[in-house]
Design an enzyme around this catalytic site. Structure first.
Site, mmCIF file in Angstrom:
data_model
loop_
_atom_site.group_PDB
_atom_site.id
_atom_site.type_symbol
_atom_site.label_atom_id
_atom_site.label_comp_id
_atom_site.label_asym_id
_atom_site.label_seq_id
_atom_site.Cartn_x
_atom_site.Cartn_y
_atom_site.Cartn_z
ATOM 1 N N THR A 73 0.839 -1.194 0.000
ATOM 2 C CA THR A 73 0.000 0.000 0.000
ATOM 3 C C THR A 73 0.877 1.249 0.000
ATOM 4 O O THR A 73 2.006 1.240 0.505
ATOM 5 C CB THR A 73 -0.944 0.027 1.213
ATOM 6 N N GLY A 74 0.360 2.318 -0.603
ATOM 7 C CA GLY A 74 1.109 3.567 -0.656
ATOM 8 C C GLY A 74 2.448 3.389 -1.346
ATOM 9 O O GLY A 74 3.479 3.846 -0.841
ATOM 10 N N SER A 75 2.431 2.738 -2.527
ATOM 11 C CA SER A 75 3.700 2.341 -3.148
ATOM 12 C C SER A 75 4.017 3.096 -4.431
ATOM 13 O O SER A 75 4.757 2.598 -5.272
ATOM 14 C CB SER A 75 3.702 0.833 -3.417
ATOM 15 N N THR A 76 3.494 4.299 -4.574
ATOM 16 C CA THR A 76 3.807 5.080 -5.780
ATOM 17 C C THR A 76 5.078 5.898 -5.640
ATOM 18 O O THR A 76 5.563 6.475 -6.620
ATOM 19 C CB THR A 76 2.643 6.023 -6.141
ATOM 20 N N GLY A 106 8.723 6.831 -2.693
ATOM 21 C CA GLY A 106 9.395 6.683 -1.421
ATOM 22 C C GLY A 106 9.643 5.245 -0.991
ATOM 23 O O GLY A 106 10.003 4.374 -1.795
ATOM 24 N N SER A 145 7.785 2.698 12.703
ATOM 25 C CA SER A 145 8.789 3.758 12.755
ATOM 26 C C SER A 145 9.444 3.781 14.122
ATOM 27 O O SER A 145 8.861 3.312 15.115
ATOM 28 C CB SER A 145 8.105 5.112 12.491
ATOM 29 N N TYR A 151 1.403 11.351 15.041
ATOM 30 C CA TYR A 151 2.049 10.357 14.179
ATOM 31 C C TYR A 151 2.638 9.233 15.025
ATOM 32 O O TYR A 151 2.436 8.046 14.738
ATOM 33 C CB TYR A 151 3.150 11.034 13.362
#
Length: 265
Positions: A13-16, A18, A142, A155
């Protein structure tokens, strides 16, 4: 060590861009069929093109445009990819805000994007993995899960939550052949992080000087004393996705450059 993921499908996911794109690329280079996810078709197609160029021998990637931070978007993604062998919950947002100025809407948005999206997809894909007796679920957390930054506790809260989510789903998958783990990424060099660095140091500094100033002033406990490259995070993810990590589950594995001043997370 040669990792062969041929015959496996992986969703990142969120792999477009970075870290997510680096993970997708590393999985593809190891032979996996990778589903690239982002909110808009244009960004997803651009990332798919980059993936094809970086891993020309890999199976054809899946373009999975969907906003997985919403239930509707998750349903759309499941329509495009009903099953997966490897689920990497990488999607996340971050930003700075004084603690007492974080609004209710901020708290909700960070939880929905950084935590609930991952929970929703795990709930959707984990049962199939358990029935098949094999699978990998990972959450990109993180160092902020353990060392919560004063400038973005909203966050940090979400990354701490992912540790509990990961451990809990690992217990749900106990004995099934499916492993569930968290990867704790340290301060990493991405475009978004460059913007973040320049929020905290002099914008007139050249990037290399700005990076050193940021690490010195805001992340002095880093033993690397530099930002981590996205590919270094991806290496851990590929390892955990492989058969070499078959006995590693319920863990929080650090790729933090020694940032967390503890032997254990």
């Amino acid at each position: 060590m040669r990792i062969d993921l041929a015959g496996r499908t992986a969703l990142v996911t969120g792999s477009t861009q970075g870290i997510g794109l680096a993970i997708a690329t590393a999985l593809a280079r190891s032979g996996a069929r990778v589903a690239v996810n982002g909110r808009t078709p244009d960004r997803v197609e651009a990332a798919v093109a980059r993936l094809r160029a970086a891993a020309p021998d890999a199976p054809e990637p899946v373009a999975a445009a969907a906003d997985v931070a919403t239930a509707e978007g998750a349903d759309r993604l499941l329509g495009l990819l009903p099953e997966t062998d490897i689920l990497v919950n990488n999607l996340g947002i971050f930003g700075t805000r004084p603690a007492l100025e974080i609004t209710d809407d901020d708290w909700r948005r960070y939880f929905e994007v950084n935590v609930l999206a991952a929970v929703r997809l795990t709930r959707a894909y984990l049962p199939g993995m358990m029935r098949r007796g094999t699978g990998r679920v990972q959450y990109i957390a993180s160092d902020s899960a353990v060392v919560v930054p004063a400038e973005m506790i909203h966050y940090g809260m979400t990354k701490t939550a992912l540790l509990a989510v990961s451990r809990g789903f690992a217990k749900e998958a106990a004995g099934s052949g499916v492993t569930v783990n968290c990867v704790l990424a340290g301060p990493t060099h991405t475009g978004g992080v460059e913007d973040f660095v320049y929020q905290l140091v002099d914008r007139d500094l050249p990037w290399e000087e700005a990076q050193r100033a940021f690490m010195r002033e805001h992340r002095p406990q880093s033993l690397l004393q530099r930002l981590i490259e996205p590919e270094e995070i991806a290496h851990m993810v590929v390892y955990l996705a492989s058969g070499f990590a078959s006995a590693t589950t319920g863990g929080a594995l650090r790729v933090d450059g020694g940032y967390v001043d503890s032997i254990l997370p």
